[in-house]
Design an enzyme around this catalytic site. Structure first.
Site, mmCIF file in Angstrom:
data_model
loop_
_atom_site.group_PDB
_atom_site.id
_atom_site.type_symbol
_atom_site.label_atom_id
_atom_site.label_comp_id
_atom_site.label_asym_id
_atom_site.label_seq_id
_atom_site.Cartn_x
_atom_site.Cartn_y
_atom_site.Cartn_z
ATOM 1 N N SER D 64 -25.707 6.311 15.318
ATOM 2 C CA SER D 64 -26.399 7.537 14.890
ATOM 3 C C SER D 64 -25.726 8.824 15.339
ATOM 4 O O SER D 64 -26.042 9.897 14.824
ATOM 5 C CB SER D 64 -27.836 7.537 15.389
ATOM 6 O OG SER D 64 -28.579 6.559 14.713
ATOM 7 N N LYS D 67 -24.404 10.812 12.618
ATOM 8 C CA LYS D 67 -25.264 11.619 11.741
ATOM 9 C C LYS D 67 -24.989 13.110 11.909
ATOM 10 O O LYS D 67 -25.099 13.877 10.957
ATOM 11 C CB LYS D 67 -26.739 11.339 12.047
ATOM 12 C CG LYS D 67 -27.200 9.932 11.655
ATOM 13 C CD LYS D 67 -28.609 9.666 12.174
ATOM 14 C CE LYS D 67 -29.097 8.273 11.807
ATOM 15 N NZ LYS D 67 -30.396 7.962 12.463
ATOM 16 N N TYR D 189 -23.054 5.118 4.063
ATOM 17 C CA TYR D 189 -23.828 5.320 5.300
ATOM 18 C C TYR D 189 -23.528 4.238 6.340
ATOM 19 O O TYR D 189 -23.380 4.525 7.528
ATOM 20 C CB TYR D 189 -25.322 5.356 4.951
ATOM 21 C CG TYR D 189 -26.228 5.512 6.134
ATOM 22 C CD1 TYR D 189 -26.274 6.701 6.859
ATOM 23 C CD2 TYR D 189 -27.065 4.467 6.531
ATOM 24 C CE1 TYR D 189 -27.126 6.848 7.949
ATOM 25 C CE2 TYR D 189 -27.922 4.614 7.615
ATOM 26 C CZ TYR D 189 -27.938 5.796 8.326
ATOM 27 O OH TYR D 189 -28.780 5.942 9.397
ATOM 28 N N TYR D 240 -35.091 10.782 18.526
ATOM 29 C CA TYR D 240 -36.258 10.120 17.934
ATOM 30 C C TYR D 240 -37.543 10.620 18.583
ATOM 31 O O TYR D 240 -37.688 11.819 18.790
ATOM 32 C CB TYR D 240 -36.127 8.590 18.052
ATOM 33 C CG TYR D 240 -34.751 8.137 17.663
ATOM 34 C CD1 TYR D 240 -34.199 8.518 16.430
ATOM 35 C CD2 TYR D 240 -33.975 7.367 18.508
ATOM 36 C CE1 TYR D 240 -32.918 8.133 16.067
ATOM 37 C CE2 TYR D 240 -32.699 6.971 18.152
ATOM 38 C CZ TYR D 240 -32.169 7.359 16.937
ATOM 39 O OH TYR D 240 -30.923 6.989 16.585
ATOM 40 N N VAL D 258 -27.462 3.727 18.892
ATOM 41 C CA VAL D 258 -27.851 2.425 19.446
ATOM 42 C C VAL D 258 -26.668 1.645 20.010
ATOM 43 O O VAL D 258 -26.849 0.601 20.634
ATOM 44 C CB VAL D 258 -28.595 1.520 18.436
ATOM 45 C CG1 VAL D 258 -29.963 2.083 18.122
ATOM 46 C CG2 VAL D 258 -27.768 1.295 17.194
#
Lengths: 304, 304, 304, 304
Positions: D64, D67, D189, D240, D258
């Site tokens: 992530s 991103k 992605y 998150y 992660v």
């Protein structure tokens, strides 16, 4: 023809000695005092016969079962206008959750969750001259028993610990869906829930829902159409987030209370009331649910 | 060096005659009376200089801005223990929604939503000898102005119409996250929100958050670590469900109130306060938000 | 005795010229082509008599009505084991919402919302040798009509626009509640929903739910107990977030489809099917809902 | 002046032998293979100095963290237009929850939850000629290292187990917020997330966010205003439903993955990257979070 006495005796014996009887509600001292061993069944047939076993004549706190009686009185006053203030959809949520109230502009999902029942109480407070006494008289009349009464200790305890209901009532007030003072409405509501009745008295009071609106003394309090709608609401909303399960396993309109009582009925046929104070995790009488499942399985009687 | 006076003058002139000034809160008569035309800006620099324009010296109801001051006092008492009773996550929901409270066992998502601020009020009621007077004295001290007071009319009106807050407090009580009586806690909370201050007084009171915990008279009320954490909470939670937007567009820790005030600050640099009573649909001052966006754009000052 | 033909004629004439007939589903070209004026009613009595009026013999896309037929086949295979993978509670949400799936660990709330129906489809894909052909044969057998078929254009269109169903199937897969490939299960599901039948064929297929499990050629596909449970699910979950309303206004187990069909039934009495393609905002046939309300009012027939 | 090397050495030694190192993500075989003992820290100061300890030079799956890099490229193309398709508010929900997508008409709450990142990927697929190669080149350029590559095994595994992402992409498609094919967007992605980089390369790539938009070779890829907004989004949404906690405990804009990596930065000061594969229950590196808390405590450096 079904030998009802034999059926309820069998069920009584099957479940009397069950090892898991659930957990007695203890949020109020008076409820916590109930003996987990108490167990009674009462069946009132439309043909006039009555069948009973166990502790059917011991009074207990009817709690949420009273919501149906209050609803019947409010519908007698308001008929369809009541549905402008409360909806008829199942909630899919525990009985005391306020979430949906916020997402739906203060219209409770149905009249049998707490928030909806408080709106119904508000209607009765507006409509009755002496709300608590008049409602008590109504219950006495339809039960044919003038000895029925509120348990004032229970009512007082409900008031002292009823923070969730205060939250619901204030939220309804914030959404302009409560006409009377929070304190006045909740005082009525806590008394209503504190009605003390035994299985036989409850069966008599609910007789009208199986008898097209006419109660045991043959007076019609509500119309057949109103009866059908109340029965529909009991079926879809009478057991909180276990309503689907009850419709699925038992197949009768009914209503439970945290005092351990359950009433269920088959139109034009019978009313059955069970009482066993231990509750399952969803807040419904554990043994009562099982007794009713066994009853509809053994007698093959359900609305489906 | 930035010519702050010139910057705030320009912003003031840009926005003074805006046609859309939002909607003045009208749930309380005293708030509804505010003139939509009111508009003031006050900037207090850490170097001691002050800059102001417009209605910076007119008192208004600081409302939710008071939540940060109450939080600072509660943290001074409890330090990290406070986080056992209230979380620090953004809510993603309007300020008065109770939904999350139910899904998270009565732990409000953060101390700046109403439910969280009521927990903070409960702490101050427990900790202060004369809660209302002692808190008032605290605000007077950190603002360096003994004339600051509660507007008792506003406090009373809040009480009469605060059904949502009663709902929140009762729900907290139901989850055992309120130690004092609902009435006592809300009486304190309604007074706290009814503090009346002008832009200059607010800037003085919030000076300590830009000055590592030391207030204008050089007394350290909270530690640097506590300051940083309060600033972090203001940034992530200070604007209800518009918190991300404010962080994104303005980039400063801050807090708004429905009285139309907004305070924002840059650590080691300045505190800025704006006041314009018209609100946007999220409940934050429409012109105030725009003023602060223009300010950080023009001065290139933000924490990012 | 009720003159059913007269009743459905009256209803037909009452509603034939209604000005508001709802909105025809247009997410698939084939559905959008349906004439809003189409309107048919078919009633099949358990005594063998049939009554019909209007476009009862014109085939249409049965869509979600097929979910009940698929469920009956899956229950015949799995009996109670099916309830380990799908629940029986009403959803309180629109038919295609995935929210609850996430909050309940991938167990769909009931087998009549899309996510639940996809789990049922997964079971049939696992159990049948040639899933699409075998299921078609099952429907043909219980309807007593070997001409029934899938509309392949509709199936293909569903696949091309079925992003919501792909989302649901993938989410089920993420929660380990889908044993077969997403593509394979959805191919089956899209065909199942694309079954084309007329009112008469649907009434024949659903006859077994009013006839204790025995279909029109007297073969028992499911047990009486299974029938009762499917009927209970139709009552509590057959109309998405309008399920309570249907139970309340009509009082019969039933199921609607976005093709404009509705089937409802009274155990031991009759099956009734209506078709009118215009939908109300909840996605149920507007005229069909009204026709069934009038029917139960006029005939005083409901499970309550 | 702060002795950064000494600080990170101390933190490294403090945490190297921690008994609880969290749980290594195991939904993909390649991630499960990571050694829980791996631990590295890399700090790149804006003045050109670099400090490092432990496994700072071992490549890992950035997941992530990618991103933010994808977002920076998409913002370079779209500037403010991107915010029509994705919001900037914290989600208050786990990273893969789809609930909010449904309640907000297909607009993901922010670009750092999966659904939002998939919208960003969709933009890059539309804008880049050879999306995967062009994006890889971009990352290589800003990192100053042409050896960086996708781990194709990881990308393939993500695809085979990425049911949640397929669900999100299909739901976006259902809401018309995905312009390209689901398969094409997710292929991009899954590769993006499968970028393999070490702490040093990540620090180089994120240097521009601490350096007003100019990357290590002094090219300005995005404007200062864009940098500030990306930093604001990292702060409010980078962890998150632990974003508030990170802002509160660490006080820096940052992003976790992660794979066990975390990057954080202080504008005009430094970028710091930690790597320790064991995750806490919220999905963020357990030791990494602690290392960064210790770092900002020891150095007294945070945006607040």
């Amino acid at each position: 023809m079904t030998d009802f006495q034999n059926v309820i005796n069998t069920i009584y014996n099957n479940l009397k000695s069950a090892t898991d009887k659930g957990i007695v509600a203890d949020y109020i001292p008076e409820l916590a005092k109930q003996k987990k061993e108490s167990f009674g069944i009462y069946l009132k047939h439309i043909n006039g016969n009555n069948y009973h076993v166990g502790d059917w004549d011991k009074p207990f706190s009817i709690q949420s079962i009273s919501k149906v009686l209050a609803l019947s009185k409010a519908i007698a006053f308001e008929d369809k206008k009541i549905w402008e203030r409360v909806d008829v959809e199942p909630s899919g949520d525990p009985f005391n959750h306020l979430s949906l109230l916020e997402h739906e502009n203060g219209i409770p999902r149905n009249p049998l969750i707490n928030a909806g029942a408080i709106v119904v109480a508000d209607i009765l407070v507006s409509r009755l001259n002496n709300p608590k006494q008049d409602f008590l008289n109504y219950v006495r009349d339809i039960s044919g028993d003038q000895t029925i009464n509120y348990n004032l200790k229970v009512a007082k305890s409900e008031k002292l610990t009823g923070y969730n209901n205060y939250a619901a009532a204030n939220l309804l007030k914030a959404y302009n869906n409560l006409n009377n003072d929070v304190e006045v409405v909740l005082d009525f509501y806590f008394h209503q829930c504190a009605l003390e009745m035994n299985c036989s008295q409850i069966a008599n009071a609910f007789y009208m829902f199986s008898n097209r609106g006419k109660c045991i003394n043959n007076v019609a309090h509500i119309t057949l159409s109103q009866v059908k709608r109340i029965n529909a609401i009991m079926l879809t909303c009478g057991f909180y987030d276990e309503a689907g399960e009850f419709a699925f396993e038992v197949g009768l309109p009914g209503k439970s209370g945290v005092g351990g009582g359950i009433v269920a009925l088959l139109p034009d046929d019978f009313v059955i009331v069970t009482w066993s104070p231990g509750l399952n995790p969803k807040g419904n009488s554990l043994i009562g649910m099982q007794a009713l499942e066994q009853f509809t399985t053994k007698t093959n009687r359900s609305i489906f």
